[in-house]
Design a protein around this motif. Structure first.
Motif, PDB file in Angstrom:
ATOM      1  N   TYR A 192       0.679  -1.483  -0.206  1.00  0.00           N
ATOM      2  CA  TYR A 192      -0.002  -0.071   0.107  1.00  0.00           C
ATOM      3  C   TYR A 192       1.074   0.786   0.268  1.00  0.00           C
ATOM      4  CZ  TYR A 192      -2.847   3.838   1.692  1.00  0.00           C
ATOM      5  OH  TYR A 192      -3.278   4.796   1.199  1.00  0.00           O
TER       6      TYR A 192
ATOM      7  N   GLU B 291       1.152   5.151  -0.624  1.00  0.00           N
ATOM      8  CA  GLU B 291       1.673   7.188  -0.900  1.00  0.00           C
ATOM      9  C   GLU B 291       1.800   7.544  -1.817  1.00  0.00           C
ATOM     10  OE1 GLU B 291       0.619   8.275   3.275  1.00  0.00           O
ATOM     11  OE2 GLU B 291      -1.823   6.097   2.980  1.00  0.00           O
TER      12      GLU B 291
ATOM     13  N   VAL C 235      -1.150  -1.115  -4.368  1.00  0.00           N
ATOM     14  CA  VAL C 235      -1.956  -0.369  -4.466  1.00  0.00           C
ATOM     15  C   VAL C 235      -2.393   1.298  -4.329  1.00  0.00           C
ATOM     16  CG1 VAL C 235      -4.668   0.305  -3.320  1.00  0.00           C
ATOM     17  CG2 VAL C 235      -3.907  -1.810  -3.137  1.00  0.00           C
ATOM     18  N   LYS C 236      -1.752   2.657  -4.853  1.00  0.00           N
ATOM     19  CA  LYS C 236      -1.519   3.513  -4.386  1.00  0.00           C
ATOM     20  C   LYS C 236      -3.434   4.622  -5.099  1.00  0.00           C
ATOM     21  CE  LYS C 236       2.031   6.927  -5.874  1.00  0.00           C
ATOM     22  NZ  LYS C 236       0.823   7.892  -6.206  1.00  0.00           N
ATOM     23  N   SER C 237      -3.606   4.903  -4.497  1.00  0.00           N
ATOM     24  CA  SER C 237      -4.410   6.188  -3.862  1.00  0.00           C
ATOM     25  C   SER C 237      -4.040   7.530  -4.892  1.00  0.00           C
ATOM     26  CB  SER C 237      -4.350   6.794  -2.362  1.00  0.00           C
ATOM     27  OG  SER C 237      -3.488   7.872  -2.087  1.00  0.00           O
ATOM     28  N   GLY C 238      -4.684   7.956  -5.690  1.00  0.00           N
ATOM     29  CA  GLY C 238      -4.092   9.288  -6.245  1.00  0.00           C
ATOM     30  C   GLY C 238      -4.685   9.341  -8.226  1.00  0.00           C
ATOM     31  N   ARG C 239      -5.712   8.277  -8.024  1.00  0.00           N
ATOM     32  CA  ARG C 239      -6.371   8.454  -9.521  1.00  0.00           C
ATOM     33  C   ARG C 239      -6.844   9.364  -9.673  1.00  0.00           C
ATOM     34  NH1 ARG C 239      -9.759   3.520  -9.775  1.00  0.00           N
ATOM     35  NH2 ARG C 239     -10.367   4.171  -8.156  1.00  0.00           N
TER      36      ARG C 239
ATOM     37  N   THR D  24      -6.516  -1.149  -8.240  1.00  0.00           N
ATOM     38  CA  THR D  24      -7.166  -0.179  -6.968  1.00  0.00           C
ATOM     39  C   THR D  24      -8.228   0.232  -6.267  1.00  0.00           C
ATOM     40  OG1 THR D  24      -8.927  -0.141  -8.901  1.00  0.00           O
ATOM     41  CG2 THR D  24      -6.959   1.337  -9.289  1.00  0.00           C
TER      42      THR D  24
END
Lengths: 724, 724
Positions: free
Chosen positions: B215, B217, B241-245, B280
């Protein structure tokens, strides 16, 4: 009567179980289920070979019970005995039957014969039939469990209708574990009589049901289906999972429109006209059922996220945004309230990060602020079980907000330590999701669906007001293609196609027919130079391929030369008799124009479909298109545009002036009406269709009609859009 | 040494816990965790105020323990005491520390100072630091639980690395419920020292770990990250899993390329170059962890679906197809074997519908046939709990196939009655999913990732062989923009831009500079008529807007007239001194050409990016593009093309001949090398870039360079693609 008899399927006074049994199998399971969950009336087991069944006195035949006693007969006997049983039921004034037996349509011809026989007895007396080949029906408010499932549904607000009995058993078992219920459970089987429309109308009126979820394999009669849905969806969500997204179900088609319009996309368009929320994932279905059972439908797309961890909050925001939801803004007053109760390190924005050491009170106080914020349509509370987190105590605090009036959801992320808290919340009526992004997704689905429903509220009139005499136009169009059919042609000439468009006031520009070079000159002079000339032919469809097109002709001499040149080209590349003259039209050069396509296509199930999209050589590569069922009103014509990317350009980009969208909408409306009015038009392509800030014009048009000798108008699929 | 010291974080001999405590809190929880799960060495609790802690003798300070005794020191003291503690550790030859304390970078300037101090002690002696601000580390093969989580991980094959401690606690709790384990659990905190690259390399070599899930960031140093991943991903899947989409993270940019290349899409491109599988959805992460723990990675995309219900089988097929998986074909031999054991009503195809009355043996016999079929890469078995289904007995039959050698997954659809069977299967090593479409999705993700990894196996040479003298070209390009910069310009003229393209053998066509009308005539005669003329100016960037472009000039007189006209137009619409002459080029009309765009852009994190896509007025509306990090080799240049829809057209559609894809690939490779070679090129747009069956040519080009006075080359983001 039909609909009131349908009521007997769910709230019967007395029930007969024909095929009641003590042997392990359907007849015994159903007997047990009917006894275990009392439905308030008397159960009459029927079995010619038994005195009693599971302690209840048996009758030999339904004929032994006084006529009019039985409301609902459940039939669980071998297929070959079903027709005579149905006849007996009809004779004894039974209002409805549920046929669980298999062995009908799925067995081919003999099964179809049995089905026809069944309906020959049921239909004349208005007796309703659910099934055959189904798991049965449960209805929680009456207590009826007329299924051979392993259990009775728990009480709830969602009606689940399924074309797969197996999925019923799965959903039922899942709901028992998670702890949500249903108002009704209907395994529809082959829908010999009672179909989606009957059930959607019934549950639309049913005060125990607040939402309808459907697993669908086939839609049945699309017009009745759309009509039933349009009545219900503005009041109650109808959610459909339908397979077929991947189906290679594209008909071979000669037109671009045909090639672009996949069967499943047309189904999507139909669902859109019906106000239905279509979902594709099984896990989304499960989650939606939980949400619909427990919480009100969101009034808008704005979600407030209250979380004790940053990472999951951001991932959830990503999903919300991508699905089209909105992160609710925090107004000044709410911000002050958050500041007053949160440590300084809080996120000062939505997602509202209440920090890892959040107490149950801090959590619930923040949710309360969000509930009271008028910007907020729903609240999602995310809890991760950190060192200082008390999931159970937090659940006790949050459960008090279960009926806060807005859509309230919780994500307890974990497994074991969050289990007790999750159960407490669910029992209080708060849906609990393991994955918070899933919660954001289903929330957004529901709010989007509510948006879509606004579109369907405007009825489609049978005779729309399009600004011209529609009856006259219809007659004119019929005349044009009838004439072509007389000469054995089903592909109309450009000249005829444009005349048809002109009848519906769709601008195709002046297109004059010249049989001689002199006529061409006369036309050109009237039109004004420069002009374009194309071969007029009843046989040639690809005009440029035979040298049948000349553009930018600047004077009389040029027109004469072009006429002769086209004539010679056609004679050389095709044959002299293919040349019947030329059409003359102005040379249209619209500044900043876009080449789009407006077309129609007849879908075997849903009838005529209108397609708008990006045209040009890349039409089938880029597939930038919107689809709608004919006819569309202005609202849906605009919706069609909005489905495309090119719409962004049409509104004006990079300094280009916008196209007159209102005018384009009117043209699409007229075109779709033309197609809806004339089911004999098999395909129509306006391509290129030039759209620019300076005007909109059909540069070329190609219309195909059904051969009236081979296909009768009544056999061609008509529009399935209900008019009022 | 650094990497071997890192080993002390996971398999230490002796461990010191600095800040051990009996008071409720981190120090106590860690003490408990370290004792409860023995790591095979001695634990030294350290607390100046205590004699013992939870029954274990305490030391006052790490200085009281002989130097070299402690491998790993866990530091759980207030932030302000951490630097001196780290100094003590360094002095006492501690190999690694885990700093769980918070209060560093997240507190701004004072925290950053503390961090700098920490590293000033740790770095010189090669002592590794995990954290600060983290939950700690668990490692199942040594037994070490150096976390303050609620529990120890169960043994498993997946290493989970997380930038969110809260997500660690959630994943851990979830895994305990579902029953899968981990090889390691690392909460990375602020990654002051040990970062993704260290950990990916470590677990890449770790024989206890077969997959790495992350995971994330922030990515840290992209070049080191990509390099570390490229080493590992061909052997072990790395899932991120990387946020920011949804991030509105698009830099304001003057070029189309800049406007098209979203920050998150560039991150996707980087992950692609690293061989990473990006997902995602949180639920996909959970499911992938379960699958990776229990089953081998699929060797290909072909899935066999064995189901006792048709509906779920079809929904699963939909998802498989949409994600790019393949329904495994059934060959003749397998078909005969199915026919021999299945009732005649079976589906005779994949999904293999074993029917509602399937016995445990029928289920497992069919799975066996699928396992032995060489067409099959994975098997998904779907069970719905119908009347005659025995989920538990079926589980006992299926569990024997847990180690069948292919990816074997089960979907038990339901809740309560399937629970026992699901547990039996999971304990045997078969992953069980509630939703079968989810299983099909994660299966396809993994097989797609394996495909992608094939791309990265070909190394990028530092000096690629591009068919020309690269060193000479580099020098020439530097000379061109250096000259422009001397005159204070950062936007190069079309003439300069094309010279730069030409240096890298990118066809821009003849473009000659004429300072007088006579020179223009001479050039035109040499080039051959018709020609195009454009203003040559160091100040005007939008040449057509000032009347600075003339096309289709057919003769000498025309050239002279055009020269004067352009001169006059510029004087009128801009000013006389903006006109420095004209460029003369052939009038290129390529039959069946497509207008595409080839551009570059410098991303602040990932350095130069190359973009290929559909050009023209709709470029920013249709957003049909492929993105890659510079430089690309031929493999990734083709991958770039394949990301677009226009690629389908380039291969030839609707009777149009195909474009020379090989040539296009070479041009993209050269262009990307040009950009990678020259970090001072800020933006380059070839637009329009004409691509046709008859040739490929840059019709116009526009290159922007950084102002060397304001920006030093070493401060500009360079290519982050490792070369070998």
């Amino acid at each position: 009567m039909a609909q009131s008899n349908l009521n007997a399927c769910f709230s019967p006074k007395n029930v007969a179980l024909i095929g009641a049994s003590e042997n392990i199998g359907v007849g015994r399971t159903m007997m047990f289920n009917l006894l275990k969950s009392p439905f308030g009336g008397t159960l009459y087991p029927i079995n010619p070979k038994r005195e009693s069944c599971l302690g209840v006195k048996c009758s030999k035949s339904i004929k032994d019970i006084p006529a009019g006693t039985i409301d609902l007969a459940i039939i669980a006997v071998a297929a070959r005995f079903v027709p005579s049983t149905v006849k007996d039921c009809a004779d004894m004034k039974v209002k409805a039957t549920i046929i669980v037996s298999a062995g009908f349509a799925e067995m081919g011809e003999p099964g179809l014969k049995l089905e026809a026989e069944i309906m020959s007895y049921a239909r004349p007396v208005g007796m309703r039939v659910i099934g055959p080949n189904c798991l049965g029906v449960s209805y929680s408010s009456s207590g009826l469990n007329a299924t051979f499932a392993a259990d009775m549904i728990s009480p709830g607000k969602v009606a689940f209708l399924s074309q797969s009995g197996a999925l019923c058993t799965s959903v039922l078992d899942y709901s028992k574990k998670v702890g949500f219920g249903f108002s009704a459970f209907v395994s529809v089987g082959s829908m010999l009589d009672v179909d989606w429309c009957d059930l959607i109308e019934f549950f639309g009126e049913d005060s125990n049901t607040s939402a309808i979820c459907i697993y669908m394999e086939s839609i049945g009669n699309p017009k009745r289906f759309i009509e039933a849905c349009q009545k219900v969806t503005p009041r109650k969500p109808v959610v459909v999972v339908k397979s077929g997204r991947s189906a290679a179900g594209k008909k071979a088609a000669s037109s671009h429109t045909g090639a672009l319009a996949g069967a499943d996309e047309i189904c999507d368009a139909a669902f859109r006209r019906a106000g239905i929320l279509r979902i594709t994932q099984i896990s989304d279905l499960f989650s939606l059922m939980e949400l619909l059972n427990m919480q009100p439908i969101p009034k808008g797309p704005s979600l407030s996220i209250v979380t004790n961890a940053g990472g999951p909050g951001v991932l959830t925001t990503d999903e919300l945004d991508i699905q089209g939801g909105i992160l609710a803004p925090i107004d000044k007053a709410a911000m002050e309230r958050f500041n007053a109760i949160l440590p300084p390190a809080w996120s000062h924005g939505n997602p509202i990060d209440v920090l890892g050491d959040a107490s149950p009170e801090r959590f619930s106080d923040c949710v309360k602020i969000a509930v009271e914020d008028k910007n907020v349509d729903g609240i999602l509370c995310i809890l991760t079980p950190q060192d200082m987190t008390d999931p159970t105590a937090t659940a006790h605090a949050l459960k008090l907000l279960a009926n806060c009036g807005k859509t309230f959801m919780v994500s307890y992320m974990g497994g074991l330590v969050i289990e007790e808290g999750a159960t407490i919340l669910r029992q209080a009526g708060v849906p609990v999701f393991t994955a918070p992004d899933l919660a954001a997704r289903v929330f957004t689905y529901l709010s989007r669906c509510q948006e879509n429903i606004k579109l369907i509220k405007e009825p489609i009139p049978a005779v729309p007001s399009l600004g011209f005499d529609l009856e006259k136009a219809r007659k004119e169009v019929r005349g044009i293609y009838a004439k072509a059919l007389e000469t054995g042609r089903t592909i109309l000439t450009e000249y005829e196609s444009k005349k048809i468009l002109a009848a519906y006031h769709i601008p195709g520009g002046t297109t004059e027919l010249a049989l001689t070079a002199d006529e061409a000159v006369a036309h050109a002079k009237k039109i004004g130079f420069p002009v374009v000339m194309k071969v007029h032919s009843e046989t040639i469809t690809h005009k440029s391929d035979v040298g049948g097109v000349k553009v930018n002709i600047k004077d009389e001499a040029g027109v004469k030369a072009a006429f002769e040149e086209i004539k010679a080209n056609v004679a050389k590349n095709a044959s002299a008799k293919d040349f019947l003259g030329c059409v003359v039209m102005p040379m249209v050069t619209l500044k900043d124009s876009y080449e789009v396509i407006l077309g129609s296509y007849v879908d075997a199930q849903f009838g005529p479909v209108v397609l708008f999209g990006l045209g040009g050589i890349l039409v089938e590569v880029l597939k930038d298109k919107g689809l709608g069922l004919c006819p569309v009103n202005k609202t849906f014509a605009l919706d069609l545009l909005q489905q495309t990317k090119i719409y962004t350009a049409l509104k004006g980009v990079r300094g280009r002036a916008p196209v007159n969208i209102d005018e384009l909408v009117v043209i699409i409306e007229r075109f779709s009406q033309l197609i809806a009015d004339h089911p004999m038009i098999e395909e129509a392509d306006i391509n290129p269709f030039l759209v620019s800030p300076d005007g909109i014009i059909a540069l070329d048009a190609r219309i195909l009609v059904y051969d009236g000798k081979k296909v009768k108008e009544e056999n061609v699929p008509h529009s399935c859009i209900p008019t009022h």
